[in-house]
Each structure stands twice: as structure tokens, then as C-alpha cells.
Design a protein around this motif. Structure first.
Motif, PDB file in Angstrom:
ATOM      1  N   ASP A  75       0.830  -1.206   0.000  1.00  5.48           N
ATOM      2  CA  ASP A  75       0.000   0.000   0.000  1.00  5.48           C
ATOM      3  C   ASP A  75       0.866   1.259   0.000  1.00  5.48           C
ATOM      4  OD1 ASP A  75      -2.277  -1.559  -0.051  1.00  5.48           O
ATOM      5  OD2 ASP A  75      -2.407  -1.670   2.129  1.00  5.48           O
ATOM      6  N   PHE A  76       2.085   1.152   0.500  1.00  2.00           N
ATOM      7  CA  PHE A  76       3.086   2.206   0.334  1.00  2.00           C
ATOM      8  C   PHE A  76       4.050   1.719  -0.736  1.00  2.00           C
ATOM      9  CE2 PHE A  76       7.239   4.125   1.593  1.00  2.00           C
ATOM     10  CZ  PHE A  76       6.911   5.439   1.311  1.00  2.00           C
ATOM     11  N   VAL A  77       3.903   2.256  -1.955  1.00  3.40           N
ATOM     12  CA  VAL A  77       4.592   1.658  -3.106  1.00  3.40           C
ATOM     13  C   VAL A  77       6.050   2.090  -3.250  1.00  3.40           C
ATOM     14  CG1 VAL A  77       2.455   1.390  -4.407  1.00  3.40           C
ATOM     15  CG2 VAL A  77       3.830   3.464  -4.718  1.00  3.40           C
ATOM     16  N   GLU A  78       6.502   3.018  -2.425  1.00  5.81           N
ATOM     17  CA  GLU A  78       7.876   3.512  -2.570  1.00  5.81           C
ATOM     18  C   GLU A  78       8.849   2.587  -1.836  1.00  5.81           C
ATOM     19  OE1 GLU A  78       8.406   5.600  -4.716  1.00  5.81           O
ATOM     20  OE2 GLU A  78       6.427   6.475  -5.006  1.00  5.81           O
ATOM     21  N   SER A  79       8.927   1.356  -2.316  1.00  4.25           N
ATOM     22  CA  SER A  79       9.754   0.346  -1.654  1.00  4.25           C
ATOM     23  C   SER A  79      11.236   0.667  -1.719  1.00  4.25           C
ATOM     24  CB  SER A  79       9.495  -1.024  -2.286  1.00  4.25           C
ATOM     25  OG  SER A  79       8.158  -1.416  -2.122  1.00  4.25           O
ATOM     26  N   THR A  80      11.658   1.354  -2.774  1.00  5.47           N
ATOM     27  CA  THR A  80      13.076   1.697  -2.895  1.00  5.47           C
ATOM     28  C   THR A  80      13.518   2.573  -1.733  1.00  5.47           C
ATOM     29  OG1 THR A  80      12.955   1.555  -5.300  1.00  5.47           O
ATOM     30  CG2 THR A  80      14.808   2.751  -4.375  1.00  5.47           C
ATOM     31  N   ALA A  81      12.784   3.638  -1.480  1.00  3.63           N
ATOM     32  CA  ALA A  81      13.116   4.527  -0.364  1.00  3.63           C
ATOM     33  C   ALA A  81      12.959   3.797   0.966  1.00  3.63           C
ATOM     34  CB  ALA A  81      12.232   5.769  -0.407  1.00  3.63           C
ATOM     35  N   LEU A  82      11.928   2.978   1.091  1.00  9.22           N
ATOM     36  CA  LEU A  82      11.716   2.246   2.334  1.00  9.22           C
ATOM     37  C   LEU A  82      12.869   1.283   2.602  1.00  9.22           C
ATOM     38  CD1 LEU A  82       9.911   1.624   4.750  1.00  9.22           C
ATOM     39  CD2 LEU A  82       8.707  -0.049   3.332  1.00  9.22           C
ATOM     40  N   GLY A  83      13.361   0.615   1.556  1.00  9.30           N
ATOM     41  CA  GLY A  83      14.501  -0.281   1.727  1.00  9.30           C
ATOM     42  C   GLY A  83      15.732   0.453   2.210  1.00  9.30           C
ATOM     43  N   ALA A  84      15.973   1.642   1.662  1.00  6.42           N
ATOM     44  CA  ALA A  84      17.115   2.443   2.124  1.00  6.42           C
ATOM     45  C   ALA A  84      16.920   2.866   3.579  1.00  6.42           C
ATOM     46  CB  ALA A  84      17.296   3.657   1.224  1.00  6.42           C
ATOM     47  N   ALA A  85      15.665   3.140   3.954  1.00  2.25           N
ATOM     48  CA  ALA A  85      15.378   3.481   5.351  1.00  2.25           C
ATOM     49  C   ALA A  85      15.656   2.293   6.265  1.00  2.25           C
ATOM     50  CB  ALA A  85      13.930   3.935   5.493  1.00  2.25           C
ATOM     51  N   MET A  86      15.307   1.089   5.811  1.00  9.69           N
ATOM     52  CA  MET A  86      15.604  -0.121   6.592  1.00  9.69           C
ATOM     53  C   MET A  86      17.107  -0.285   6.791  1.00  9.69           C
ATOM     54  SD  MET A  86      12.967  -2.808   4.796  1.00  9.69           S
ATOM     55  CE  MET A  86      11.178  -2.664   4.931  1.00  9.69           C
ATOM     56  N   LEU A  87      17.875  -0.062   5.731  1.00  8.85           N
ATOM     57  CA  LEU A  87      19.329  -0.173   5.826  1.00  8.85           C
ATOM     58  C   LEU A  87      19.898   0.860   6.791  1.00  8.85           C
ATOM     59  CD1 LEU A  87      20.120  -0.665   2.031  1.00  8.85           C
ATOM     60  CD2 LEU A  87      20.466  -2.378   3.815  1.00  8.85           C
ATOM     61  N   ALA A  88      19.433   2.101   6.672  1.00  8.90           N
ATOM     62  CA  ALA A  88      19.934   3.163   7.541  1.00  8.90           C
ATOM     63  C   ALA A  88      19.550   2.916   8.992  1.00  8.90           C
ATOM     64  CB  ALA A  88      19.407   4.513   7.069  1.00  8.90           C
ATOM     65  N   ALA A  89      18.325   2.445   9.219  1.00  7.01           N
ATOM     66  CA  ALA A  89      17.883   2.159  10.588  1.00  7.01           C
ATOM     67  C   ALA A  89      18.718   1.038  11.207  1.00  7.01           C
ATOM     68  CB  ALA A  89      16.404   1.789  10.592  1.00  7.01           C
ATOM     69  N   THR A  90      19.054   0.040  10.380  1.00 10.24           N
ATOM     70  CA  THR A  90      19.914  -1.042  10.860  1.00 10.24           C
ATOM     71  C   THR A  90      21.311  -0.528  11.152  1.00 10.24           C
ATOM     72  OG1 THR A  90      18.647  -2.644   9.545  1.00 10.24           O
ATOM     73  CG2 THR A  90      20.817  -3.336  10.329  1.00 10.24           C
ATOM     74  N   GLY A  91      21.864   0.266  10.227  1.00 12.00           N
ATOM     75  CA  GLY A  91      23.199   0.811  10.422  1.00 12.00           C
ATOM     76  C   GLY A  91      23.296   1.730  11.619  1.00 12.00           C
ATOM     77  N   ALA A  92      22.191   2.402  11.956  1.00 12.12           N
ATOM     78  CA  ALA A  92      22.170   3.312  13.105  1.00 12.12           C
ATOM     79  C   ALA A  92      21.919   2.584  14.418  1.00 12.12           C
ATOM     80  CB  ALA A  92      21.109   4.384  12.894  1.00 12.12           C
ATOM     81  N   GLY A  93      21.667   1.269  14.332  1.00  8.39           N
ATOM     82  CA  GLY A  93      21.433   0.493  15.541  1.00  8.39           C
ATOM     83  C   GLY A  93      20.015   0.514  16.055  1.00  8.39           C
ATOM     84  N   LEU A  94      19.064   1.010  15.262  1.00 10.63           N
ATOM     85  CA  LEU A  94      17.665   1.005  15.695  1.00 10.63           C
ATOM     86  C   LEU A  94      17.069  -0.395  15.651  1.00 10.63           C
ATOM     87  CD1 LEU A  94      16.349   4.265  13.956  1.00 10.63           C
ATOM     88  CD2 LEU A  94      17.433   3.994  16.187  1.00 10.63           C
TER      89      LEU A  94
END
Length: 491
Positions: free
Chosen positions: A428-447
Motif C-alpha cells: 500500500d506504500f509503493v515507494e519500496s526503494t526509499a523504504l529499503g534504504a530506510a531499513m538499511l539506515a535504521a539497521t546501520g544506526a542500531g535502531l
């Protein structure tokens, strides 16, 4: 709280910055289009300075919306892959046009290398084929043909879009992540391989020009404080198609996504084992967490959303891109009209950079609605060709998760389900590319402890489209497509 994520999403026609909450909820977006330049047939270029200016403006807007740089846990970057930038290490300013992934200027060079028998060794090391799509031949061509690059000497830096942005954002860090590096034709993707001396020599690229290869969830540096009013860590980077695959939570072997943006790109995860294709598909790095690399099998279609844009801007058949869905619904069928969208050659599984687009089956009964429908139908036909190639390589799809701008088109999503004869799922949120980058950044930041945890927590709900087309009609349409395609391929 500093649990917001900024994502810089560098597409082929626009720059966008998005703001996310730590749970993946989108909080805002700023976007600017930039120009594509076509200096000649088959040539496509960007002005990297224009991209940088747009990036600054969009990112500043989202940092302000977040409440300032101290509210941002990390920046993630995702980008159009294979596009190459040449810049000055001292000033950060571009020294030449950026050569875009769609550019075909090195088609003859790649054909000559293939004719000389190099492709088998290239595929074994890089996972890729000898095609002008990839970055390496572009770099080699530019070094031979643009004197200003030779004149720059040790001041010259080369990299793909994310590498250029990190350099500018950090004030001099020269890195690339493993996913983008794996798309250059210059990297050995096997095991812990890095830049490969044999591949670099073959394509005429000095290894000293290239950035350091890092992981996708690695903290690579912080932004220059003067840019945004404070230093922000950069913690997540991946090429757009890998980021979209991650955003769709396709991390386990066999899970498959298709992104319909400027082009269409289908990736099927294969875990930590590098896949090998005998059907001209590509092996690529899906993600690198720490020192652990995961892989995917990929099929690339060069023209998808850009076809609709061409109907709008080039031919004037559409007032806007969204009109294509209404036109497709306005006619009962395609009226025998087929459009093979080889406007920049054909990608997988054909790999014919010399192919030209063709519109066939026209009569006085044909209308612009039939042409618009044929353009949308071409997406399902190209996906069907790829599904057959994946299956032949032993990786059939149980379902397909779609995203990208074109995925918002309900008619096209249903047509994909009908022609592929499988369930198509669209978040339902089709911007998976940006969301994937957010997942990577959140992981890298330790969230989150790891990427799998981030994907589980941050991916939202989805809509499903199930097959509803009669088998005979499907076969008839596919036969028409194969006939039109055979004429383009000259067989």
C-alpha cells in the motif's frame, strides 16, 4: 528523539528526499526533477551538479520538517545504478557529464570484447554480461575520449551516483557499497571479492580511480555540519533495485520483486550462495551486512515508465501518465496492436543493444487507446519473458511483489497477474526503494538488530491481484507478442 530516518532517493529523472519514522511510517517528501540530455542517438547524460543542487534542496526541506539535524538518526541513500560521475577530488565539482545507465555509446566496444571471447570470463567473475548498460565500459570510454579527465590527473575521482553524493556530503569520503560496485563489471562478486585487476585492465579503468567498497549498513561517515546545521551519520546505502527488494522484504531465497520505474527490474533473492545463470540473467549482490554478502538473480528491462513518458512527451498521445490507465480500460482489447519498447535496445533475456522499438498491427480502426494499452501490456509481456528465463534457471516465482511509479496503475497490476498467471502483491506504500534504504539506515544506526528485523517491523500492508484471464486468451496474446518480438530480433 533521534529516531527519524532521512532517505535520499536519486532516480533517473528526479531527486527525492523522504522522511521516515523508525517504524517505516513515511512522514514527508520533497522532490525535484532534473534534466536528461540526449546529445546524440543512444547517448544519455546528466549534469551531476544539477543533481547535487537538487539533493541539497530536497534534503534540507526534510531535515527542517523533522525539526533539525539532531532529530535524525541516520541518512540512507539509494540511487539509479550504473550511471557514472567524474569529479574533482579537491572541489567536488563534476569534470564531465555523467553517463547514464541507459546510454549505449559503448555498444560496439562491448560487442568487440564479446566477439573476442571475453564474456564467459567476465560473467564468471562479475556475474554480469558484456553490455553498455554497466558502468565499466562507460568509464573506459570516457577516459579515452574526454581530454579533461586525462588532464585532471590525480585530482580525478570516479564513481556511481551514491559515491558522488557521499563524497559531497562528507567532504571527501570516497566509497561505494557492494551492491553498486557489483553493477560496474569491475568487481569480483564471488566471496569477499573486491575490484578485480583483470576486469579493470580489460575495460581500461585504473583501479586507483575507484572508491573503497563497503557494506550496505556500514556507517561510512557524517555530513559536513555546514550543509544541514549539524553532522548526521550516513549509515545505509544500496542501489535502487536492491533497496526495493529489501523494502519488499524479499530476503529469503526465492522471494521475488519487480520494480516498474523508468525501467523494470526483477530480482529474486538467492541467499548467501551466488547464483549462476545459463539464460542470460545476472548475478548481483543483494545486500552486504558487515562482511556477509547475500545475492540475487536479476533480469533487467530497459524501458517501462519511460515508455509512458515518451508517449506523453515525445508523441503527445497522453496529457499525463495517469491517463494511460483510463485509455487501456476504454477498449475491449489491444485491437491486434503490439508495442515492443526497444527504445534503448532490449535487456534481459535478449541483450540486444542494437534492437529498435516497433509498433505493429495498426489499422484505421486503431486509436491512441490501443497504443496506450499496448504500452502497458508490453510490461506484462516482458515480465513473462523474464519469468520463463528465471524458471529455466531453476528459480520460478511463487508470486511477485511489485512497486515503483507504474505499479500504482491497477489495470497494469491486474494484467501482470493475468499474463503471468500468478498472484501479484503491491504494498500500500509503493515507494519500496526509499523504504529499503530506510531499513538499511535504521539497521546501520542500531535502531534494529539486523536487516531482517528492520524489514519485518517497517514493511506495511499490501493489496493482492489474482489471475482472472481465460487461458486461451492468454495464449493468444502471448503468441501475438512473440510474433512482434521476433520481427524486432530479426528471427
Amino acid at each position: 528523539m533521534t529516531e527519524k530516518i532521512i532517505v535520499i532517493d536519486e532516480g533517473t529523472t528526479s531527486t527525492r528526499t523522504m522522511l521516515f519514522a523508525a517504524d517505516g511510517t513515511p512522514l514527508g517528501s520533497a522532490q525535484r526533477e532534473f534534466r536528461q540530455h540526449y546529445p546524440g542517438p543512444g547517448l544519455v547524460e546528466h549534469d551531476a551538479a544539477e543533481i547535487w543542487t537538487a539533493t541539497l534542496a530536497c534534503t534540507r526541506a526534510m531535515i527542517a520538517k523533522a525539526g533539525g539535524p539532531d532529530r535524525i538518526a541516520a541518512i540512507g541513500i539509494t540511487n539509479q545504478r550504473e550511471t557514472v560521475v567524474f569529479w574533482d577530488r579537491t572541489t567536488g565539482e563534476p569534470l564531465a557529464p555523467a553517463i547514464v545507465w541507459q546510454d549505449r555509446r559503448t555498444a560496439a566496444d562491448c560487442a568487440a570484447l564479446k566477439e573476442a571471447g571475453h564474456e564467459e570470463a567476465v560473467q564468471a567473475k562479475s556475474g554480469l554480461l558484456l553490455d553498455p548498460y554497466f558502468s565499466g565500459s562507460k568509464i573506459g570510454w570516457a577516459l579515452k575520449n574526454w581530454p579533461q579527465l586525462k588532464d585532471a590527473g590525480e585530482r580525478l575521482a570516479v564513481g556511481t551516483i551514491e559515491s558522488y553524493l557521499v563524497f559531497r556530503l562528507t567532504g571527501g569520503v570516497h566509497i561505494t557499497d557492494a551492491t553498486n560496485a557489483s553493477r560496474t563489471l569491475l568487481m569480483d562478486i564471488n566471496g569477499a571479492g573486491g575490484w578485480n585487476a583483470d576486469l579493470c585492465e580489460l575495460l581500461g579503468v585504473p583501479m586507483t580511480l575507484l572508491p573503497e567498497i563497503t557494506g550496505c549498513t556500514t556507517r561510512v561517515g557524517t555530513t559536513v555540519p555546514a550543509l544541514f546545521g549539524g553532522a548526521i551519520p550516513i549509515c545505509g546505502i544500496a542501489g535502487d533495485q536492491q533497496a526495493a527488494t529489501i523494502g519488499q522484504a524479499c530476503l529469503s531465497p526465492g522471494q521475488t520483486k519487480a520494480t516498474f520505474g523508468t525501467g523494470a527490474f526483477i530480482l529474486s533473492a538467492s541467499g548467501t550462495t551466488r547464483p549462476h545463470s545459463t539464460n542470460r540473467l545476472l548475478a548481483t549482490v543483494l545486500v552486504q551486512e558487515g562482511d556477509v554478502r547475500s545475492y540475487a538473480l536479476e533480469g533487467s528491462v530497459f524501458v517501462a515508465g519511460s515508455l509512458i513518458k515518451w508517449l506523453r512527451d515525445g508523441l503527445g498521445l497522453l496529457a499525463n501518465a495517469g491517463e494511460s490507465e483510463g485509455l487501456a480500460r476504454s477498449v475491449a482489447d489491444n485491437g491486434g496492436v503490439y508495442l515492443v519498447p526497444a527504445l534503448t535496445g532490449l535487456g534481459a533475456p535478449h541483450w540486444r543493444p542494437d534492437a529498435l522499438a516497433a509498433l505493429s498491427g495498426l489499422s484505421f480502426a486503431s486509436t491512441k487507446a490501443h497504443v496506450a494499452r499496448a504500452a502497458l501490456e508490453a510490461q506484462a509481456y516482458q515480465a513473462h519473458d523474464l519469468k520463463s528465463a528465471f524458471a529455466a534457471d531453476g528459480v520460478d516465482w511463487a508470486d511477485l511483489r511489485i512497486d515503483g511509479g507504474m505499479a500504482a496503475n491497477d489495470w497494469m497490476a491486474q494484467d501482470l497477474a493475468d499474463m503471468l498467471d500468478l498472484t501479484v502483491e503491491r504494498p500500500d506504500f509503493v515507494e519500496s526503494t526509499a523504504l529499503g534504504a530506510a531499513m538499511l539506515a535504521a539497521t546501520g544506526a542500531g535502531l534494529y538488530a539486523d536487516l531482517a528485523s528492520a524489514a519485518k517491523a517497517m514493511r506495511g500492508t499490501a493489496t493482492r491481484f489474482t489471475p482472472a484471464l481465460d487461458t486461451d486468451k492468454r495464449k493468444t496474446r502471448l503468441a501475438g507478442w512473440q510474433s512482434a518480438l521476433a520481427k524486432v530480433l530479426g528471427s
